[in-house]
Design an enzyme around this catalytic site. Structure first.
Site, PDB file in Angstrom:
ATOM      1  CG  ASP A   1      -5.192 -19.729  26.950  1.00  9.75           C
ATOM      2  OD1 ASP A   1      -5.055 -19.537  28.295  1.00  9.75           O
ATOM      3  OD2 ASP A   1      -5.457 -18.859  26.246  1.00  9.75           O
TER       4      ASP A   1
ATOM      5  N   GLY B   1      -6.186  -9.000  24.407  1.00  9.24           N
ATOM      6  CA  GLY B   1      -6.649  -8.615  23.199  1.00  9.24           C
ATOM      7  C   GLY B   1      -5.964  -7.494  22.650  1.00  9.24           C
TER       8      GLY B   1
ATOM      9  NE  ARG C   1      -6.366 -14.767  18.225  1.00  5.85           N
ATOM     10  CZ  ARG C   1      -7.405 -14.834  18.810  1.00  5.85           C
ATOM     11  NH1 ARG C   1      -8.488 -14.327  18.205  1.00  5.85           N
ATOM     12  NH2 ARG C   1      -7.531 -16.009  19.801  1.00  5.85           N
TER      13      ARG C   1
HETATM   14  O1  G3H Z   1      -7.048 -15.170  26.281  1.00  6.23           O
HETATM   15  C1  G3H Z   1      -7.581 -15.747  25.327  1.00  6.23           C
HETATM   16  C2  G3H Z   1      -6.903 -16.051  24.213  1.00  6.23           C
HETATM   17  O2  G3H Z   1      -6.135 -15.073  23.501  1.00  6.23           O
HETATM   18  C3  G3H Z   1      -7.284 -16.956  23.284  1.00  6.23           C
HETATM   19  O3  G3H Z   1      -8.298 -16.556  22.577  1.00  6.23           O
HETATM   20  O4  G3H Z   1     -10.517 -17.602  23.337  1.00  6.23           O
HETATM   21  O5  G3H Z   1     -10.368 -16.234  21.076  1.00  6.23           O
HETATM   22  O6  G3H Z   1      -9.116 -18.365  21.498  1.00  6.23           O
HETATM   23  P1  G3H Z   1      -9.892 -17.124  21.966  1.00  6.23           P
HETATM   24  P1  13P Z   2      -2.989 -11.489  24.639  1.00 10.02           P
HETATM   25  O1  13P Z   2      -4.467 -11.215  24.159  1.00 10.02           O
HETATM   26  O2  13P Z   2      -2.314 -10.227  25.460  1.00 10.02           O
HETATM   27  O3  13P Z   2      -2.247 -11.854  23.577  1.00 10.02           O
HETATM   28  O4  13P Z   2      -3.126 -12.402  25.857  1.00 10.02           O
HETATM   29  C1  13P Z   2      -3.286 -13.824  25.361  1.00 10.02           C
HETATM   30  C2  13P Z   2      -3.636 -14.731  26.711  1.00 10.02           C
HETATM   31  O5  13P Z   2      -3.424 -14.323  27.837  1.00 10.02           O
HETATM   32  C3  13P Z   2      -4.116 -15.985  26.437  1.00 10.02           C
HETATM   33  O6  13P Z   2      -4.539 -16.742  27.739  1.00 10.02           O
HETATM   34 ZN    ZN Z   3      -5.642 -15.390  28.982  1.00  6.48          ZN
END
Ligand code: G3H
Ligand code: 13P
Ligand code: ZN
Length: 317
Positions: free
Chosen positions: A81, A180, A259
């Site tokens: 991701d 977020g 979360r």
């Molecule tokens: O869009 C980001 C995802 O929610 C992952 O979050 O980079 O804090 O693991 P993170």
């Molecule tokens: P949210 O912060 O809305 O859960 O989005 C998650 C996301 O896009 C991960 O790539």
């Molecule tokens: Zn994302």
């Protein structure tokens, strides 16, 4: 069974969306597998850059391999991701990932194309597919914060050009959602007119919706009642997922809501049991609650109950 993201998209396209859930630890992983098997849904496990460096990326990968062995009925893809070029190449070369996301959406347009095309070349040589991003979502991801006035919704004509020039296999579009728990003021209106316009220009091409958490008020209220200090914010209305799926959104990214479940369970547990210091009792509650949360999301996505059909489809292809 770890499968290709491409095959999952082929089965889902225009009918339902696959839930793409981020994991960071053991309890999330167990809850994720239980929830998807309880709802008989195919799914995508996402590992972010931050998750890879939280402890050691190999711990997460090893947990997924072991979960695959423990839950032989599960059908899922493994996805990086929001990768940069370095992380994407590392995942491609590891041979473990079904797909990678290269997120160069913050770069100028031509540079985004060039970076994405480089990753596509390396990934396709190993039969790994690539998700790219065009446009700028709002909200906060690790290291990146995009304010409301910096958001650029995806231009459908540019999306068609981008996909043709970069060769990417799916596209994350900025269609009004944001990352977020503190999303924008007001609710997250999905710009269906943009999705429909992109689908018209790129029929059959899988689209990805990031920032799809709903930030339920009930969760925020419970967190605050148990000692939290979260501001109120609204996310995406999950009842709109299927409408987006019919327009070609095949992958819906959800992380923040999971979360919130973690935070609510642990705050409530320790408020109710101030004498306790043990991690396992709340961990048990969390795994069960996380599985319930996954079931609920999959019902909205329409992926619930698709597992057997996906298994048959994969055998045929
Ligand atoms: O869009 C980001 C995802 O929610 C992952 O979050 O980079 O804090 O693991 P993170
Ligand atoms: P949210 O912060 O809305 O859960 O989005 C998650 C996301 O896009 C991960 O790539
Ligand atoms: Zn994302």
């Amino acid at each position: 069974m770890i499968v290709s993201t491409k095959e999952l998209f082929k089965h889902a396209y225009g009918k339902y969306a696959i839930g793409a859930y981020n994991i960071n630890n053991l309890e999330q992983t167990m809850g994720l597998f239980h929830g998807n098997l309880d709802s008989k849904a195919p799914f995508i496990i996402q590992i972010s850059k931050g998750a890879r460096s939280y402890t050691d990326k190999r711990m997460l990968e090893a947990m997924i391999r072991m979960a695959d062995a423990l839950f032989p009925d599960a059908i899922f893809a493994v996805h990086l991701d929001h990768g940069d070029e370095e992380a994407a190449l590392d995942c491609i070369n590891s041979g473990f990932y079904s797909s990678v996301m290269i997120d160069a959406s913050m770069k100028p347009y031509e540079e985004n194309i060039a970076i994405t095309a480089r990753i596509v070349k390396a990934a396709h040589a190993r039969e790994i597919s690539v998700e790219a991003e065009l446009g700028q979502l709002g909200g906060v991801e690790e290291h990146i914060s995009v304010s409301e006035d910096q958001v650029h919704l995806t231009d459908p004509v540019q999306a068609e050009d981008f996909v043709k020039k970069s060769g990417c296999d799916s596209l994350a579009c900025a269609i009004g959602t944001s990352h977020g728990a503190y999303k924008f003021a007001g609710s997250q209106g999905i710009h269906f007119e943009i999705i429909a316009a992109i689908q018209k220009l790129l029929p059959g091409f899988p689209l990805v919706m990031h920032g799809s958490s709903s930030v339920p008020k009930s969760e925020v209220d419970r967190i605050n009642a148990a000692g939290g200090a979260m501001k109120n914010a609204k996310g995406v209305d999950a009842s709109q997922f299927l409408k987006a799926a019919k327009l070609g959104v095949t992958k819906v990214n959800i992380d923040t809501d999971g979360r919130l479940v973690w935070c609510r369970v642990h705050r409530e547990y320790f408020k109710e049991h101030p004498e306790n210091f043990d991690l396992r009792p709340p961990g048990k509650v969390f795994m069960a609650e996380y599985a319930n949360y996954i079931v609920e999301k999959n019902n909205y996505l329409g992926s619930s109950g698709q597992l057997d059909a996906v298994r048959v489809f994969l055998k045929k292809t």
